[in-house]
Design a protein around this motif. Structure first.
Motif, mmCIF file in Angstrom:
data_model
loop_
_atom_site.group_PDB
_atom_site.id
_atom_site.type_symbol
_atom_site.label_atom_id
_atom_site.label_comp_id
_atom_site.label_asym_id
_atom_site.label_seq_id
_atom_site.Cartn_x
_atom_site.Cartn_y
_atom_site.Cartn_z
ATOM 1 N N UNK A 120 51.567 48.123 3.711
ATOM 2 C CA UNK A 120 52.521 48.269 2.622
ATOM 3 C C UNK A 120 51.930 48.490 1.253
ATOM 4 N N UNK A 121 50.673 48.895 1.170
ATOM 5 C CA UNK A 121 50.031 49.102 -0.135
ATOM 6 C C UNK A 121 50.289 50.514 -0.640
ATOM 7 N N UNK A 122 51.001 50.610 -1.759
ATOM 8 C CA UNK A 122 51.397 51.931 -2.262
ATOM 9 C C UNK A 122 50.225 52.773 -2.748
ATOM 10 N N UNK A 123 49.190 52.166 -3.297
ATOM 11 C CA UNK A 123 48.051 52.967 -3.774
ATOM 12 C C UNK A 123 47.329 53.661 -2.618
ATOM 13 N N UNK A 124 47.390 53.086 -1.431
ATOM 14 C CA UNK A 124 46.771 53.755 -0.283
ATOM 15 C C UNK A 124 47.539 55.019 0.075
ATOM 16 N N UNK A 125 48.848 55.017 -0.135
ATOM 17 C CA UNK A 125 49.651 56.215 0.126
ATOM 18 C C UNK A 125 49.239 57.321 -0.843
ATOM 19 N N UNK A 156 40.944 56.383 7.611
ATOM 20 C CA UNK A 156 41.322 55.293 8.530
ATOM 21 C C UNK A 156 41.635 54.014 7.752
ATOM 22 N N UNK A 157 40.794 53.691 6.762
ATOM 23 C CA UNK A 157 41.050 52.500 5.946
ATOM 24 C C UNK A 157 42.377 52.632 5.203
ATOM 25 N N UNK A 158 42.633 53.801 4.634
ATOM 26 C CA UNK A 158 43.861 54.007 3.867
ATOM 27 C C UNK A 158 45.098 53.956 4.758
ATOM 28 N N UNK A 159 44.987 54.443 5.981
ATOM 29 C CA UNK A 159 46.125 54.366 6.904
ATOM 30 C C UNK A 159 46.440 52.905 7.221
ATOM 31 N N UNK A 160 45.407 52.114 7.455
ATOM 32 C CA UNK A 160 45.623 50.690 7.728
ATOM 33 C C UNK A 160 46.263 50.012 6.519
ATOM 34 N N UNK A 161 45.777 50.317 5.318
ATOM 35 C CA UNK A 161 46.341 49.722 4.102
ATOM 36 C C UNK A 161 47.789 50.158 3.909
ATOM 37 N N UNK A 162 48.105 51.407 4.227
ATOM 38 C CA UNK A 162 49.492 51.881 4.133
ATOM 39 C C UNK A 162 50.369 51.128 5.127
ATOM 40 N N UNK A 164 41.048 46.698 1.899
ATOM 41 C CA UNK A 164 40.988 47.830 2.836
ATOM 42 C C UNK A 164 41.038 49.144 2.062
ATOM 43 N N UNK A 165 41.910 49.210 1.068
ATOM 44 C CA UNK A 165 42.033 50.401 0.239
ATOM 45 C C UNK A 165 40.725 50.669 -0.514
ATOM 46 N N UNK A 166 40.126 49.625 -1.061
ATOM 47 C CA UNK A 166 38.869 49.779 -1.796
ATOM 48 C C UNK A 166 37.737 50.228 -0.887
ATOM 49 N N UNK A 167 37.715 49.721 0.349
ATOM 50 C CA UNK A 167 36.723 50.207 1.310
ATOM 51 C C UNK A 167 36.896 51.706 1.538
ATOM 52 N N UNK A 168 38.136 52.138 1.612
ATOM 53 C CA UNK A 168 38.399 53.567 1.761
ATOM 54 C C UNK A 168 37.826 54.361 0.607
#
Length: 116
Positions: free
Chosen positions: A61-66, A52-58, A34-38
Motif C-alpha cells: 500500500x505504499x504510494x511512492x512505490x507506485x 520487484x522491491x517496488x511491486x512488493x511495496x505497492x 522495501x521502496x528504498x531498497x528498490x
C-alpha cells in the motif's frame, strides 16, 4: 537504523550496514524500507530487482512505490500487465486500510495543520 547509517547520525556512515538494516526492515514488512531498497537497486543498475522491491511495496500500500513503478514502466522496465497488476494490488491494500477512524484522524490532522 538505516537512516542513521546513511546520514552518519550518531554512528559512522556505513553503506553496508545501511543496506543490511534496510533489508532487515523490508523482510519485516516495512514498505518504505522495501521502496528504498528498490531505489538503491535502481541506482546500481539492477533494475529488475528494483522493480520487484517496488511491486512488493505497492502490495503493502505504499504510494511512492507506485510512482517508482510508473517511472519504470515508462522506462520499459516493467510490462503493462505487471504494472496493472501492481496497481490493482496497491488499490486493494489502500482500500483495506480505509476505516471511519482513519478518515476522522486525517480530517483532524488537516484541521490542526500538523504538517507545516
Amino acid at each position: 537504523l538505516a537512516i542513521m547509517y546513511e546520514e552518519g547520525n550518531g554512528v559512522e556512515r556505513d553503506e553496508e550496514k545501511r543496506f543490511h538494516h534496510l533489508e532487515e526492515a523490508a523482510i519485516g514488512g516495512h514498505a518504505a524500507a522495501r521502496n528504498n531498497l528498490g531505489g538503491l537497486e535502481w541506482k546500481s543498475n539492477r533494475k529488475d530487482r528494483a522493480v520487484k522491491h517496488w511491486i512488493i511495496a505497492a502490495n503493502l500500500g505504499l504510494d511512492s512505490s507506485v510512482k517508482n513503478l510508473r517511472s519504470a514502466y515508462l522506462d520499459g522496465q516493467i510490462s503493462k500487465e505487471n504494472f496493472a497488476m501492481a496497481l490493482r494490488a496497491y488499490q486493494a491494500a489502500a482500500n483495506a486500510a480505509k476505516s471511519p477512524q482513519r478518515d476522522e484522524a486525517e480530517r483532524d490532522a488537516a484541521r490542526v495543520n500538523w504538517y507545516r
